[in-house]
Design an enzyme around this catalytic site. Sequence first.
Site, PDB file in Angstrom:
ATOM      1  N   ASP A  44       0.085  -4.832   5.241  1.00  0.00           N
ATOM      2  CA  ASP A  44      -1.125  -4.681   4.389  1.00  0.00           C
ATOM      3  C   ASP A  44      -2.151  -6.067   4.209  1.00  0.00           C
ATOM      4  OD1 ASP A  44      -3.320  -2.429   4.535  1.00  0.00           O
ATOM      5  OD2 ASP A  44      -3.163  -1.786   2.676  1.00  0.00           O
ATOM      6  N   ASP A  67       0.971  -1.203   0.612  1.00  0.00           N
ATOM      7  CA  ASP A  67       0.138   0.144  -0.023  1.00  0.00           C
ATOM      8  C   ASP A  67       1.024   0.961   0.027  1.00  0.00           C
ATOM      9  OD1 ASP A  67      -1.727   1.920   0.234  1.00  0.00           O
ATOM     10  OD2 ASP A  67      -2.586   1.374   2.477  1.00  0.00           O
ATOM     11  N   GLU A  84      -7.582   2.204   0.047  1.00  0.00           N
ATOM     12  CA  GLU A  84      -7.789   0.988  -0.640  1.00  0.00           C
ATOM     13  C   GLU A  84      -9.023  -0.233  -0.260  1.00  0.00           C
ATOM     14  OE1 GLU A  84      -5.236   1.833   1.130  1.00  0.00           O
ATOM     15  OE2 GLU A  84      -5.196  -0.438   1.329  1.00  0.00           O
ATOM     16  N   ASP A 119      -5.475   6.567  -1.121  1.00  0.00           N
ATOM     17  CA  ASP A 119      -5.451   5.816   0.012  1.00  0.00           C
ATOM     18  C   ASP A 119      -6.692   4.762   1.532  1.00  0.00           C
ATOM     19  OD1 ASP A 119      -3.254   4.554   1.987  1.00  0.00           O
ATOM     20  OD2 ASP A 119      -2.631   6.128   2.819  1.00  0.00           O
ATOM     21  N   ARG A 144     -11.140  -0.158   1.897  1.00  0.00           N
ATOM     22  CA  ARG A 144     -12.834  -0.714   1.829  1.00  0.00           C
ATOM     23  C   ARG A 144     -13.268  -0.813   0.334  1.00  0.00           C
ATOM     24  NH1 ARG A 144     -13.226   4.865   4.613  1.00  0.00           N
ATOM     25  NH2 ARG A 144     -11.329   4.200   5.714  1.00  0.00           N
ATOM     26  N   LYS A 204       1.128   7.846   0.038  1.00  0.00           N
ATOM     27  CA  LYS A 204       1.876   7.934   1.595  1.00  0.00           C
ATOM     28  C   LYS A 204       3.080   8.688   1.995  1.00  0.00           C
ATOM     29  CE  LYS A 204      -0.682   3.385   3.567  1.00  0.00           C
ATOM     30  NZ  LYS A 204      -0.858   3.894   4.309  1.00  0.00           N
TER      31      LYS A 204
HETATM   32  N1  BES Z   1      -3.303  -0.470   5.203  1.00  0.00           N
HETATM   33  C1  BES Z   1      -4.057   1.300   5.582  1.00  0.00           C
HETATM   34  C2  BES Z   1      -4.277   1.450   6.529  1.00  0.00           C
HETATM   35  C3  BES Z   1      -2.802   0.828   7.913  1.00  0.00           C
HETATM   36  C4  BES Z   1      -1.937   2.285   8.697  1.00  0.00           C
HETATM   37  C5  BES Z   1      -2.570  -0.734   8.463  1.00  0.00           C
HETATM   38  C6  BES Z   1      -1.071   1.989   9.503  1.00  0.00           C
HETATM   39  C7  BES Z   1      -1.980  -0.198   8.713  1.00  0.00           C
HETATM   40  C8  BES Z   1      -0.974   0.361   9.298  1.00  0.00           C
HETATM   41  C9  BES Z   1      -5.154   1.788   4.662  1.00  0.00           C
HETATM   42  O1  BES Z   1      -5.182   1.744   3.381  1.00  0.00           O
HETATM   43  C10 BES Z   1      -5.069   3.311   4.813  1.00  0.00           C
HETATM   44  O2  BES Z   1      -3.629   3.627   4.715  1.00  0.00           O
HETATM   45  N2  BES Z   1      -5.623   3.760   5.825  1.00  0.00           N
HETATM   46  C11 BES Z   1      -5.788   5.002   5.909  1.00  0.00           C
HETATM   47  C12 BES Z   1      -7.130   5.845   5.214  1.00  0.00           C
HETATM   48  C13 BES Z   1      -7.682   7.234   5.275  1.00  0.00           C
HETATM   49  C14 BES Z   1      -6.907   7.422   3.919  1.00  0.00           C
HETATM   50  C15 BES Z   1      -9.165   7.590   4.795  1.00  0.00           C
HETATM   51  C16 BES Z   1      -5.892   5.829   6.858  1.00  0.00           C
HETATM   52  O3  BES Z   1      -6.052   5.090   7.509  1.00  0.00           O
HETATM   53  O4  BES Z   1      -5.052   6.664   6.693  1.00  0.00           O
HETATM   54 ZN    ZN Z   2      -4.538   0.094   3.428  1.00  0.00          ZN
HETATM   55 MN    MN Z   3      -4.326   2.566   2.016  1.00  0.00          MN
END
Ligand code: BES
Ligand code: ZN
Ligand code: MN
Length: 500
Positions: free
Chosen positions: A289, A271, A350, A348, A352, A278
Amino acid sequence: MTTVSVSDRPAHDLKADALVLATVDADGKAALAAGHGLPRPAASHVAAQLAALHATGAADEVLTIAAVPGVAAPRVVLTGLGKGTARTTSFDHEVLRRAAGAASRSLKNANKVVVALPTAGEESVAAVAEGAAFGAYRYAGVRGPAAKPAKAITAITVATPDARVKAVKAAATRAAILADAKAYARDLVNTPPNQLFPQSFADSVKARNTTATAKVTIKVLDEKALEKGGFGGIVGVGQGSVNPPRMVTLTWNPPRATASVALVGKGITFDSGGLNLKPATGMTTMKSDMAGAAAVAATVFAAAQLGLPVKVTGYLCLAENMPSGTAQRPSDVVTMRNGTTVEILDTDAEGRMVLGDGICLAGEAKPDVIVDIATLTGAQMVALGGRVAGIMANDDTFRDRVVAAAAAAGEAAWAMPLPADLRKQLDSTVADLAHKGERWGGMLTAGLFLKEFVTEGTPWAHVDIAGPSFNEGSGWGYTPKGATGYGVGTLLRLVEDYAG
Ligand code: BES
Ligand code: ZN
Ligand code: MN
């Protein structure tokens, strides 16, 4: 696979590379815990060593002493259980699991290990066996030809007076299968993302099916099939990568199944965030991920190996989230498997999107219940930290059943709400659904988004494992650094729960 057996012979007589015993913290000083069965001179020798070493018996204190007179094994490993007395025979199962795991995790150059911890009944023997086997895991890594592989623990024997009891023997067999499943999930997560991408993940699952004793049916949808099948969520996430997405279905369908359980796993093999890239520090652990999909795959095989009388179907939603000229854009609108349109707000978010399609597909087979498991939100870690998963559901009774399964497995988890008030944050002016809400409560709005894809009337639970799936710190208990294998224990317990 590490073998796990039980023996009612005196532990100190068993030939092994190491004998693991427990200590307790008796008023700040370590004492040998019950269950060791040592002859008096050997016990006195160990007690003198503990005093000389200023041992405390605290959890995660592991000491090794050599050449204890009267002990066949050349090494005795002492692992702390925390507060207790030399007479305490009943310990919390997770305390036993962690202590056994801390010991086996610390062992180098040992093949055969005997574990003699205080146990009372089959469940505590199971906990000791599980912990020892979980702690025996080592990730081999990707090494050059000059590297010498470390000697691995191949055989664990748990000393118990109940070794002839059928349920105790079965517990040892189950522990070996569960530990092997957890190891498989850990290996998948630890594998670098240039080696583990959607197709190679699918190949790995197929390869494991030929070595496993039981038959799982595996179906792989490639990017063309996904496009044709209307899986707009997974297609959209995967379209920025040269490694195209896959949906892998694994089915264990025993004759006379008592129930059917669908497990859906987030499988983002890397990811990067996509066009909403990111920052560098946010990407460091993003090979993990796909930990949800890894837990799901490992659980389906374990259910098959145990011959559980429950139909278990695993859905691995595999894609790589990358930025490129073909990548999905914020403002794109995609059509999901069930026809719902979604406005992409942040590429990001992704997880869901791939899970939404996976949950739709799971629902089409009309299972009794659906559980999805995913490294879904950073908000989960803000709320619950690195070791506790958040569990949400459309049905409180079912949610509590999943929380109870986690507790029984020793995997920390906490029930979280899906407040109806937050649903309006997902309203979009251009599509049926916006794909994220406000920052605050981000774990919950992600859960509410997924709920939109669940067939009415089907109990569904969502397990957010962003924190507990990957251990960035050093090892503790049976948990190594890196991939933890979190979720395999919970999902297997839940399936067993449906087996009656
Ligand atoms: N894979 C990440 C969530 C994550 C973050 C898992 C840190 C493990 C450690 C996910 O895809 C993500 O990026 N989520 C975003 C969502 C937001 C853009 C609504 C997040 O949590 O910042
Ligand atoms: Zn993710
Ligand atoms: Mn993400």
